[in-house]
Structure formats: structure tokens, C-alpha cells
Scaffold this motif. Structure first.
Motif, PDB file in Angstrom:
ATOM      1  N   GLY A   1    -110.665 -83.839  31.741  1.00  0.00           N
ATOM      2  CA  GLY A   1    -109.233 -84.049  31.896  1.00  0.00           C
ATOM      3  C   GLY A   1    -108.779 -84.213  33.329  1.00  0.00           C
ATOM      4  O   GLY A   1    -107.581 -84.397  33.589  1.00  0.00           O
ATOM      5  N   SER A   2    -109.705 -84.150  34.270  1.00  0.00           N
ATOM      6  CA  SER A   2    -109.323 -84.262  35.682  1.00  0.00           C
ATOM      7  C   SER A   2    -109.119 -85.718  36.071  1.00  0.00           C
ATOM      8  O   SER A   2    -109.607 -86.642  35.405  1.00  0.00           O
TER       9      SER A   2
ATOM     10  N   TYR B   1    -111.183 -88.078  29.187  1.00  0.00           N
ATOM     11  CA  TYR B   1    -110.122 -88.072  28.178  1.00  0.00           C
ATOM     12  C   TYR B   1    -109.247 -89.314  28.367  1.00  0.00           C
ATOM     13  O   TYR B   1    -108.850 -89.635  29.493  1.00  0.00           O
TER      14      TYR B   1
ATOM     15  N   ASP C   1    -114.093 -79.324  29.470  1.00  0.00           N
ATOM     16  CA  ASP C   1    -112.718 -79.711  29.151  1.00  0.00           C
ATOM     17  C   ASP C   1    -111.925 -80.017  30.425  1.00  0.00           C
ATOM     18  O   ASP C   1    -111.206 -81.016  30.500  1.00  0.00           O
ATOM     19  N   GLU C   2    -112.061 -79.150  31.431  1.00  0.00           N
ATOM     20  CA  GLU C   2    -111.351 -79.372  32.688  1.00  0.00           C
ATOM     21  C   GLU C   2    -111.847 -80.625  33.402  1.00  0.00           C
ATOM     22  O   GLU C   2    -111.054 -81.391  33.974  1.00  0.00           O
TER      23      GLU C   2
ATOM     24  N   GLU D   1    -115.052 -74.865  28.269  1.00  0.00           N
ATOM     25  CA  GLU D   1    -113.842 -74.821  29.104  1.00  0.00           C
ATOM     26  C   GLU D   1    -114.029 -75.643  30.378  1.00  0.00           C
ATOM     27  O   GLU D   1    -113.116 -76.349  30.815  1.00  0.00           O
TER      28      GLU D   1
ATOM     29  N   SER E   1    -106.099 -80.710  26.227  1.00  0.00           N
ATOM     30  CA  SER E   1    -106.672 -79.496  26.812  1.00  0.00           C
ATOM     31  C   SER E   1    -106.994 -78.511  25.706  1.00  0.00           C
ATOM     32  O   SER E   1    -106.226 -78.351  24.748  1.00  0.00           O
TER      33      SER E   1
ATOM     34  N   LYS F   1    -106.783 -75.510  25.992  1.00  0.00           N
ATOM     35  CA  LYS F   1    -105.800 -74.424  26.086  1.00  0.00           C
ATOM     36  C   LYS F   1    -104.648 -74.630  25.102  1.00  0.00           C
ATOM     37  O   LYS F   1    -103.951 -73.677  24.749  1.00  0.00           O
TER      38      LYS F   1
ATOM     39  N   ARG G   1    -103.657 -87.141  27.521  1.00  0.00           N
ATOM     40  CA  ARG G   1    -103.547 -85.716  27.866  1.00  0.00           C
ATOM     41  C   ARG G   1    -104.085 -84.855  26.734  1.00  0.00           C
ATOM     42  O   ARG G   1    -103.685 -84.986  25.576  1.00  0.00           O
TER      43      ARG G   1
END
Length: 337
Positions: free
Chosen positions: A25-26, A83, A21-22, A18, A88, A90, A86
């Protein structure tokens, strides 16, 4: 073969993925070294063990190959990893393991709550059940909850819960034991359960004291009142019941220090299932008995609870509680003479 339990290692991996992943993607794009450093700091802040570069590379390969993450890997033109569009975790559908866990959680929640925890929660449970369609087989019962006699008054729970949430005064018909029904205006503050019976903690009328009203003593319909709601300035719901067994709070009293001798036959039971969270073991004797202390308000529920242990315990202090229990025992023995 699927794992049958969520181990600490699995929780650690999920948390790690997690965070990665964040970070991927930031808006901030990082090199492998920068990504590993930021990840390690985040793991340490969560009391988790940081990982090495090889483990990070394996996690990224998992995100790319298994989860379908669109990852830019370092090359001669751009040595950063991120990434490319887009994405995620989630938004990724849950797998069979997660679905099975959700199904178990829904079943446990339904069995543990034999009341409707408001229509909103009931609807959420229904939506979860409808969404959790999978070939994961239903397992046999693994948790057996204590079955309680259906208590009268349960049908009022939802209305009272909503009134507390909305700060809405209500009018209700209440019948104390041995008395006539009377209509009361109540400012509801809290619902409290004790021994499978629900109590409404609130202010009756303009009183400057709290009242405990049993839901099983309510009669007829609950009505909303146009009276202005009087906010709770009488107690702190988070701490009000810290020093008490049950729901009865004697007025103008303070917790008392209680000393109890526990027989050897019940020492292990009371050691592993304390009478109250204030219980402290002061002394353990060679014969297996022990001495414990409690700090509680002296109310009806306390005496009732202590009496339930029978001769397995002896209150040695204070004298007032010891004598009260002694009188109850003496009166009780006359019934069997």
C-alpha cells in the motif's frame, strides 16, 4: 478446526502479513524481488526469520483471495506488485478467532481489576463488549484470580487517579491509626498497591518529604484545592520502590546486604518464587538447603514478610536485622506460654 491457542508461528504470520500489507500500500511500487528483500530486512529487524519467494507468493494469494486485497500482479507492461486502490488490513473486520481472544481479554481485564480504572477505561471495556458480538461460545473459567477482602477507600481511587493525571492539589480528610481526623492539602504523585491495600504517594502541604497515605483511612469527600501544584522533585516513580518490600521508605537509610539460610523444605518454593527481585542464590547445599542474598531497605514490611516464612528461613546477616527478628520471635512465644 479452529486453533485453540496463538502459537509463535501464527504471530509470525500476522506480523509478516502486516508488513506486506504496508509495503503493497505504500507509494513505492516494488518487484517481487524488491518486495522480498524489503520484507526480509523488516523481519530481521524484528528478530524474525526471513522467508522465501514461494512463501511470499502464498501470503499475497491469501491477501487477495481471503482478505479481498486489490492487487496488481506483474505483467509484461508493469512487472511490479502493489495495491491498485486504497486497502489496508487495519480496516478489515476481525475474524472469529480474534473476537474470541478479545472476549477472553475483556473478561480477564474485568476480573483482574476489581476497581474502576477511571471512567474512561471502564467505558472502553463496555465498548469492547458491545462491539464483540459473535457466535463464539463463552468458555468456562480458565483463570481464577485471588479473591481479596473489599478494602475501604476504593471509592477514592478514580478521583485521586484523575488528580495525579491533571496535577491537581487536593484536600482530603485523613485519619492515621489511633489518631483524630485531620484535613491535609496533598500534592498527589503516585498510587501504589501493596497486599490489596492502596496507598497515595505524595507531598503533604509544602513538606520536602514524601508521605504514604492509605486510601482506606480517608474520610468524607475529596476536594480540589486552588493552591498551586508542586511538581514532584522528591523521587523517581520508576525506581523508587526497587529496593523495598512494601511502601515504607525509612528516611536517611540505604539498602542493606541480607544473607538468609533457607531450609530444604522451602528451598524449591523460594527458588521459584523469590522473596524479592534482588534475590541471588549463593550456595546450594547437599542436604537441599541453600544460602541466598538480598539487598533491601530494612522496614516494617520486610520484617513482616520474612516472619511469614517462619522457621523455613534464618537471617544470618546483618546482625541488626537478625536481632530484630529474634526479639519479635521471643516476644511472640510469651503469648503461648
Amino acid at each position: 478446526m479452529k486453533r485453540e491457542k496463538i502459537t509463535h508461528e501464527r504471530r509470525h504470520i500476522r506480523l509478516r502479513l502486516e508488513i506486506i500489507d504496508e509495503l503493497l500500500g505504500s507509494p513505492v511500487k516494488r518487484t517481487y524481488a524488491q518486495l522480498l528483500e524489503t520484507l526480509s530486512k523488516s523481519l530481521i529487524m524484528r528478530d524474525e526469520v526471513p522467508i522465501r519467494l514461494r512463501k511470499l507468493q502464498m501470503d499475497i494469494a491469501y491477501l487477495e483471495n481471503t482478505m479481498g486485497a486489490p492487487i496488481h500482479r506483474p505483467d509484461k507492461k508493469d512487472n511490479r506488485i502493489y495495491y491498485t486502490e486504497r486497502f489496508s488490513l487495519k480496516n478489515v473486520p476481525v475474524d472469529d478467532d480474534d473476537i474470541a481472544i478479545l472476549k477472553n481479554a475483556v473478561q480477564i481485564l474485568k476480573k483482574a481489576t476489581n476497581i474502576k480504572l477511571t471512567e474512561e477505561v471502564d467505558e472502553i471495556i463496555s465498548r469492547l463488549e458491545n462491539k464483540i458480538h459473535t457466535n463464539v461460545p463463552d468458555s468456562s473459567t480458565m483463570i481464577a484470580f485471588e479473591e481479596h477482602t473489599e478494602a475501604n477507600g476504593k471509592e477514592y481511587f478514580d478521583e485521586i487517579f484523575s488528580a495525579i493525571k491533571l496535577q491537581q492539589p487536593i484536600k482530603l480528610n485523613y485519619q492515621p491509626f489511633g489518631k483524630d481526623i485531620r484535613e491535609w492539602l496533598v500534592h498527589p504523585y503516585m498510587l501504589k498497591e501493596y497486599r490489596s491495600r492502596w496507598f497515595l504517594i505524595g507531598r503533604v502541604g509544602n513538606n520536602h518529604s514524601l508521605s504514604n497515605l492509605r486510601l482506606d483511612s480517608l474520610k468524607g469527600k475529596i476536594k480540589n484545592s486552588n493552591e498551586k501544584f508542586i511538581e514532584n522533585d522528591l523521587f523517581d516513580p520508576e525506581t523508587y520502590f526497587n529496593d523495598v518490600i512494601g511502601v515504607t521508605i525509612p528516611k536517611d537509610t540505604q539498602p542493606i546486604d541480607i544473607v538468609i539460610k533457607v531450609a530444604a523444605s522451602s528451598a524449591d518454593y523460594i527458588r521459584t518464587k523469590p522473596i524479592h527481585k534482588s534475590q541471588i542464590i549463593k550456595k546450594e547445599n547437599k542436604d537441599g538447603s541453600m544460602l541466598i542474598t538480598l539487598k533491601l531497605l530494612n522496614n516494617y514490611e520486610l520484617k513482616s514478610h520474612l516472619l511469614s516464612y517462619g522457621p523455613a528461613i534464618e537471617v544470618t546477616k546483618p546482625d541488626v536485622l537478625r536481632n530484630e527478628l529474634k526479639d519479635i520471635y521471643l516476644k511472640g512465644t510469651t503469648l503461648y506460654e
